[in-house]
Design a protein around this motif. Structure first.
Motif, PDB file in Angstrom:
ATOM      1  N   GLY A 159      80.502  -7.271  56.115  1.00  0.00           N
ATOM      2  CA  GLY A 159      81.866  -7.307  55.906  1.00  0.00           C
ATOM      3  C   GLY A 159      82.959  -6.227  56.488  1.00  0.00           C
ATOM      4  O   GLY A 159      84.310  -6.888  56.101  1.00  0.00           O
ATOM      5  N   GLY A 160      82.913  -5.359  57.136  1.00  0.00           N
ATOM      6  CA  GLY A 160      83.332  -4.895  57.655  1.00  0.00           C
ATOM      7  C   GLY A 160      83.971  -5.155  59.143  1.00  0.00           C
ATOM      8  O   GLY A 160      85.581  -5.278  59.297  1.00  0.00           O
ATOM      9  N   VAL A 161      82.958  -5.798  60.103  1.00  0.00           N
ATOM     10  CA  VAL A 161      83.675  -6.694  61.018  1.00  0.00           C
ATOM     11  C   VAL A 161      84.505  -7.755  61.055  1.00  0.00           C
ATOM     12  O   VAL A 161      85.000  -8.839  61.153  1.00  0.00           O
ATOM     13  CB  VAL A 161      82.304  -7.587  61.308  1.00  0.00           C
ATOM     14  CG1 VAL A 161      82.602  -8.176  63.028  1.00  0.00           C
ATOM     15  CG2 VAL A 161      81.624  -6.101  62.684  1.00  0.00           C
ATOM     16  N   ALA A 162      83.847  -8.207  59.455  1.00  0.00           N
ATOM     17  CA  ALA A 162      84.532  -9.661  59.095  1.00  0.00           C
ATOM     18  C   ALA A 162      86.526  -9.463  58.912  1.00  0.00           C
ATOM     19  O   ALA A 162      86.796 -10.572  58.509  1.00  0.00           O
ATOM     20  CB  ALA A 162      84.160 -10.058  57.355  1.00  0.00           C
ATOM     21  N   ALA A 163      86.562  -8.245  59.042  1.00  0.00           N
ATOM     22  CA  ALA A 163      88.271  -7.768  58.627  1.00  0.00           C
ATOM     23  C   ALA A 163      88.330  -7.835  60.150  1.00  0.00           C
ATOM     24  O   ALA A 163      89.951  -6.871  59.539  1.00  0.00           O
ATOM     25  CB  ALA A 163      88.104  -6.327  57.688  1.00  0.00           C
ATOM     26  N   PHE A 164      88.185  -8.027  61.230  1.00  0.00           N
ATOM     27  CA  PHE A 164      88.398  -7.210  62.491  1.00  0.00           C
ATOM     28  C   PHE A 164      89.608  -8.228  62.841  1.00  0.00           C
ATOM     29  O   PHE A 164      89.802  -9.319  62.725  1.00  0.00           O
ATOM     30  CB  PHE A 164      87.583  -7.636  63.166  1.00  0.00           C
ATOM     31  CG  PHE A 164      86.504  -6.142  64.425  1.00  0.00           C
ATOM     32  CD1 PHE A 164      86.014  -5.122  62.975  1.00  0.00           C
ATOM     33  CD2 PHE A 164      86.027  -5.816  65.269  1.00  0.00           C
ATOM     34  CE1 PHE A 164      85.572  -4.140  63.477  1.00  0.00           C
ATOM     35  CE2 PHE A 164      85.594  -5.129  65.499  1.00  0.00           C
ATOM     36  CZ  PHE A 164      85.036  -3.810  64.370  1.00  0.00           C
ATOM     37  N   THR A 165      90.740  -7.380  63.767  1.00  0.00           N
ATOM     38  CA  THR A 165      92.089  -8.667  64.115  1.00  0.00           C
ATOM     39  C   THR A 165      91.329  -8.400  65.694  1.00  0.00           C
ATOM     40  O   THR A 165      90.518  -7.331  66.160  1.00  0.00           O
ATOM     41  CB  THR A 165      92.893  -7.556  64.511  1.00  0.00           C
ATOM     42  OG1 THR A 165      93.080  -5.987  64.683  1.00  0.00           O
ATOM     43  CG2 THR A 165      92.810  -7.299  62.794  1.00  0.00           C
ATOM     44  N   GLU A 198      80.543 -12.196  65.999  1.00  0.00           N
ATOM     45  CA  GLU A 198      81.492 -12.801  67.430  1.00  0.00           C
ATOM     46  C   GLU A 198      82.363 -14.118  67.147  1.00  0.00           C
ATOM     47  O   GLU A 198      83.806 -14.112  67.988  1.00  0.00           O
ATOM     48  CB  GLU A 198      81.015 -12.275  69.014  1.00  0.00           C
ATOM     49  CG  GLU A 198      80.795 -11.095  68.949  1.00  0.00           C
ATOM     50  CD  GLU A 198      79.274 -10.303  68.649  1.00  0.00           C
ATOM     51  OE1 GLU A 198      78.655  -9.316  68.390  1.00  0.00           O
ATOM     52  OE2 GLU A 198      78.996 -11.325  66.927  1.00  0.00           O
ATOM     53  N   PHE A 199      81.642 -15.196  66.462  1.00  0.00           N
ATOM     54  CA  PHE A 199      82.432 -16.163  66.513  1.00  0.00           C
ATOM     55  C   PHE A 199      82.882 -16.613  65.628  1.00  0.00           C
ATOM     56  O   PHE A 199      83.659 -18.031  64.862  1.00  0.00           O
ATOM     57  CB  PHE A 199      81.113 -17.274  66.881  1.00  0.00           C
ATOM     58  CG  PHE A 199      80.131 -17.681  68.454  1.00  0.00           C
ATOM     59  CD1 PHE A 199      80.673 -17.975  69.516  1.00  0.00           C
ATOM     60  CD2 PHE A 199      79.212 -16.516  68.047  1.00  0.00           C
ATOM     61  CE1 PHE A 199      79.864 -17.714  70.501  1.00  0.00           C
ATOM     62  CE2 PHE A 199      78.400 -15.883  69.593  1.00  0.00           C
ATOM     63  CZ  PHE A 199      79.291 -16.379  70.547  1.00  0.00           C
ATOM     64  N   ALA A 200      83.127 -15.826  64.270  1.00  0.00           N
ATOM     65  CA  ALA A 200      84.949 -15.791  64.006  1.00  0.00           C
ATOM     66  C   ALA A 200      85.312 -16.071  64.248  1.00  0.00           C
ATOM     67  O   ALA A 200      85.934 -15.609  64.547  1.00  0.00           O
ATOM     68  CB  ALA A 200      84.829 -15.365  62.440  1.00  0.00           C
ATOM     69  N   THR A 259      69.181 -22.959  58.054  1.00  0.00           N
ATOM     70  CA  THR A 259      70.536 -22.197  57.973  1.00  0.00           C
ATOM     71  C   THR A 259      71.567 -23.222  57.734  1.00  0.00           C
ATOM     72  O   THR A 259      72.275 -23.856  58.812  1.00  0.00           O
ATOM     73  CB  THR A 259      70.359 -22.118  59.841  1.00  0.00           C
ATOM     74  OG1 THR A 259      69.075 -21.441  59.709  1.00  0.00           O
ATOM     75  CG2 THR A 259      71.320 -20.674  60.011  1.00  0.00           C
ATOM     76  N   LYS A 260      71.859 -22.562  56.897  1.00  0.00           N
ATOM     77  CA  LYS A 260      73.489 -22.906  56.820  1.00  0.00           C
ATOM     78  C   LYS A 260      75.097 -21.777  58.007  1.00  0.00           C
ATOM     79  O   LYS A 260      74.810 -21.102  57.983  1.00  0.00           O
ATOM     80  CB  LYS A 260      74.364 -22.790  55.742  1.00  0.00           C
ATOM     81  CG  LYS A 260      73.677 -24.027  54.430  1.00  0.00           C
ATOM     82  CD  LYS A 260      74.130 -23.670  53.557  1.00  0.00           C
ATOM     83  CE  LYS A 260      73.385 -24.447  52.081  1.00  0.00           C
ATOM     84  NZ  LYS A 260      73.257 -24.505  51.025  1.00  0.00           N
ATOM     85  N   PRO A 261      76.034 -22.641  58.636  1.00  0.00           N
ATOM     86  CA  PRO A 261      76.786 -22.022  60.013  1.00  0.00           C
ATOM     87  C   PRO A 261      77.378 -21.069  58.585  1.00  0.00           C
ATOM     88  O   PRO A 261      77.962 -21.202  58.062  1.00  0.00           O
ATOM     89  CB  PRO A 261      77.743 -22.998  60.065  1.00  0.00           C
ATOM     90  CG  PRO A 261      76.428 -24.610  60.400  1.00  0.00           C
ATOM     91  CD  PRO A 261      75.933 -24.764  58.986  1.00  0.00           C
ATOM     92  N   ASN A 262      77.574 -19.589  59.331  1.00  0.00           N
ATOM     93  CA  ASN A 262      78.196 -18.716  58.900  1.00  0.00           C
ATOM     94  C   ASN A 262      78.248 -17.334  60.030  1.00  0.00           C
ATOM     95  O   ASN A 262      77.776 -17.358  61.297  1.00  0.00           O
ATOM     96  CB  ASN A 262      77.632 -18.187  57.666  1.00  0.00           C
ATOM     97  CG  ASN A 262      76.115 -17.351  58.376  1.00  0.00           C
ATOM     98  OD1 ASN A 262      76.451 -16.149  58.012  1.00  0.00           O
ATOM     99  ND2 ASN A 262      75.094 -18.003  59.249  1.00  0.00           N
ATOM    100  N   PHE A 263      79.799 -16.487  59.705  1.00  0.00           N
ATOM    101  CA  PHE A 263      79.436 -15.609  60.822  1.00  0.00           C
ATOM    102  C   PHE A 263      79.294 -14.475  59.510  1.00  0.00           C
ATOM    103  O   PHE A 263      79.353 -13.492  60.327  1.00  0.00           O
ATOM    104  CB  PHE A 263      80.989 -15.713  60.922  1.00  0.00           C
ATOM    105  CG  PHE A 263      81.489 -17.094  61.283  1.00  0.00           C
ATOM    106  CD1 PHE A 263      80.945 -17.777  62.292  1.00  0.00           C
ATOM    107  CD2 PHE A 263      82.478 -17.124  60.518  1.00  0.00           C
ATOM    108  CE1 PHE A 263      81.667 -18.362  62.785  1.00  0.00           C
ATOM    109  CE2 PHE A 263      82.922 -18.595  61.099  1.00  0.00           C
ATOM    110  CZ  PHE A 263      82.508 -19.208  62.314  1.00  0.00           C
ATOM    111  N   ALA A 264      78.889 -14.355  58.875  1.00  0.00           N
ATOM    112  CA  ALA A 264      78.250 -13.001  57.733  1.00  0.00           C
ATOM    113  C   ALA A 264      76.879 -12.905  58.265  1.00  0.00           C
ATOM    114  O   ALA A 264      76.023 -11.942  57.363  1.00  0.00           O
ATOM    115  CB  ALA A 264      77.993 -13.297  56.692  1.00  0.00           C
TER     116      ALA A 264
END
Length: 321
Positions: A159-165, A198-200, A259-264
Motif C-alpha cells: 500500500g505504501g509503495v503504491a503511492a510512490f512518485t 516496481e512495474f506499476a 495469477t492475475k497481473p497486479n502490482f500489489a
C-alpha cells in the motif's frame, strides 16, 4: 494469465539483441543440460525455509544438500550469527554466496541494515559469512511506511509503495549508488531485488525503469525475481533482454496461470517448471548476458511444504537443456 511483452525497444536495444543472439549461437549445443557443462547447479534462497533454518540449521542445510543444492542465498541472518551460518554451510557442503540485507527492516535481532550510519559492522558480518554479493530486497521507505509494515505486514508495504512518485524511486536509486560505492570498497557487490510493485505505472514510467536508469552499473546490479516480474503481467524474457548486462542474478520462481497481473504483491505460486515461465529460453538468455547466480525460491502456500517445493524445482532444473 497473459504476460505482456515489453514494448518500445530502441535501435540500441535491437543491436544489443543481435549481439546477444550471436553470443547465444556461439554457446555449446543444448544436448547437455543447462546446469551441466561445467556450470554450477542451482542455488537456493532461504526465505521460504526461514522457520526451519531457525529451528534446525544443520538439518535444513543437510536436506538442501541432499537435493543437490550447493549455493545458498540468505534472507538476513535468520536469527543466527554469520559464523554460525557459514560453519553449518561448510558442514553440509554448501557455499553461502549472497545475502539479502534490508535497507531498513530487521527480520531478526542479529540482522544489520543498509541505513546504518556506519556499515563497518555489516561489512565484517558479510565477510564472516563469506559472501561477495549483497542484495537490497525493497526500495527505500518512508518512516511512515516502515511503521505501517510493523502493524500491517506485507499489505502495509504494498500500500505504501503504491503511492510512490518518481522522486521516491529516484531516492532509492541514489541510496543504492551511495551504498554500492561503500560496499564496493569493501570487496562486495550490491544488487537490487524486485517484487511486482516496481512495474506499476508512475508518471509515464515505472520504478523498475527509474532504478535501471539512475543507478550506476559499476555500483549497482539487479537480482531479477522472475516470478514477481511475471506476476506484474510482464514477460521475464523481454524484461531481461531489454536490460542487457544489468541483471547479475535471478530468483528462479514460477507462478501458476491463474495469477492475475497486479502490482500489489500477489501471486499464485508454482514449483519451477509447473507455471507460466519459459525456463529454457530465459536461462540461456541469462547466461548469454552474464548472469551468474540462480536461486530457487517459491512463495507460500505450498502443495506439501517448502522442502517439497524446493525438491520439485531443482529436479526440474536439472533436466533443462
Amino acid at each position: 494469465m497473459t504476460i505482456k511483452k515489453h514494448v518500445g525497444l530502441s535501435r540500441r536495444d535491437t543491436l544489443a539483441g543481435g549481439v546477444l543472439a550471436g553470443i547465444a549461437a556461439a554457446l555449446p549445443a543444448r544436448a547437455a543440460t543447462f546446469f551441466g557443462q561445467g556450470h554450477a547447479v542451482p542455488g537456493v534462497q532461504l526465505y521460504p525455509l526461514s522457520d526451519a533454518v531457525t529451528k534446525d540449521l544443520d538439518g535444513t542445510f543437510a536436506r538442501l544438500a541432499a537435493m543437490g543444492y550447493r549455493a545458498v542465498e540468505t534472507a538476513g541472518f535468520h536469527g543466527k550469527r554469520p559464523h554460525e551460518l557459514k560453519a553449518a554451510a561448510d558442514r553440509a557442503g554448501l557455499t553461502i554466496v549472497s545475502a539479502h540485507i534490508q535497507a531498513q527492516l530487521r527480520m531478526a535481532p542479529t540482522d544489520r541494515a543498509l541505513v546504518d550510519a556506519d556499515l563497518a559492522a555489516l561489512v565484517d558480518d558479510l565477510h564472516a559469512l563469506g559472501v561477495k554479493n549483497v542484495v537490497m530486497p525493497l526500495p527505500l521507505l518512508s518512516d511512515e511506511i516502515v511503521s505501517t509494515i510493523q502493524t500491517q505486514g506485507f499489505a502495509g508495504l504494498t500500500g505504501g509503495v503504491a503511492a510512490f512518485t518518481v522522486a521516491d524511486w529516484q531516492r532509492s536509486a541514489a541510496f543504492l549508488n551511495q551504498r554500492g560505492e561503500v560496499l564496493r570498497g569493501a570487496g562486495l557487490a550490491l544488487s537490487y531485488h524486485n517484487h511486482n510493485m516496481e512495474f506499476a505505472p508512475v508518471a509515464g514510467t515505472m520504478g523498475w525503469d527509474v532504478l535501471m536508469r539512475e543507478t550506476d552499473p559499476a555500483l549497482v546490479g539487479f537480482e531479477m525475481d522472475v516470478g514477481w516480474v511475471a506476476a506484474a503481467g510482464r514477460d521475464p524474457v523481454a524484461v531481461l533482454r531489454h536490460n542487457p548486462g544489468r541483471v547479475r542474478m535471478l530468483h528462479v520462481k514460477d507462478i501458476a496461470p491463474s495469477t492475475k497481473p497486479n502490482f500489489a504483491g500477489q501471486q499464485v505460486s508454482a514449483p519451477v517448471g509447473k507455471g507460466v515461465v519459459p525456463w529454457p529460453e530465459l536461462l540461456h538468455l541469462a547466461r548469454a548476458q552474464g548472469v551468474t547466480g540462480y536461486f530457487v525460491e517459491q512463495e507460500p502456500p505450498f502443495a506439501t511444504d517448502a522442502f517439497g517445493a524446493m525438491a520439485q524445482s531443482i529436479a526440474y532444473l536439472k533436466g533443462v537443456k
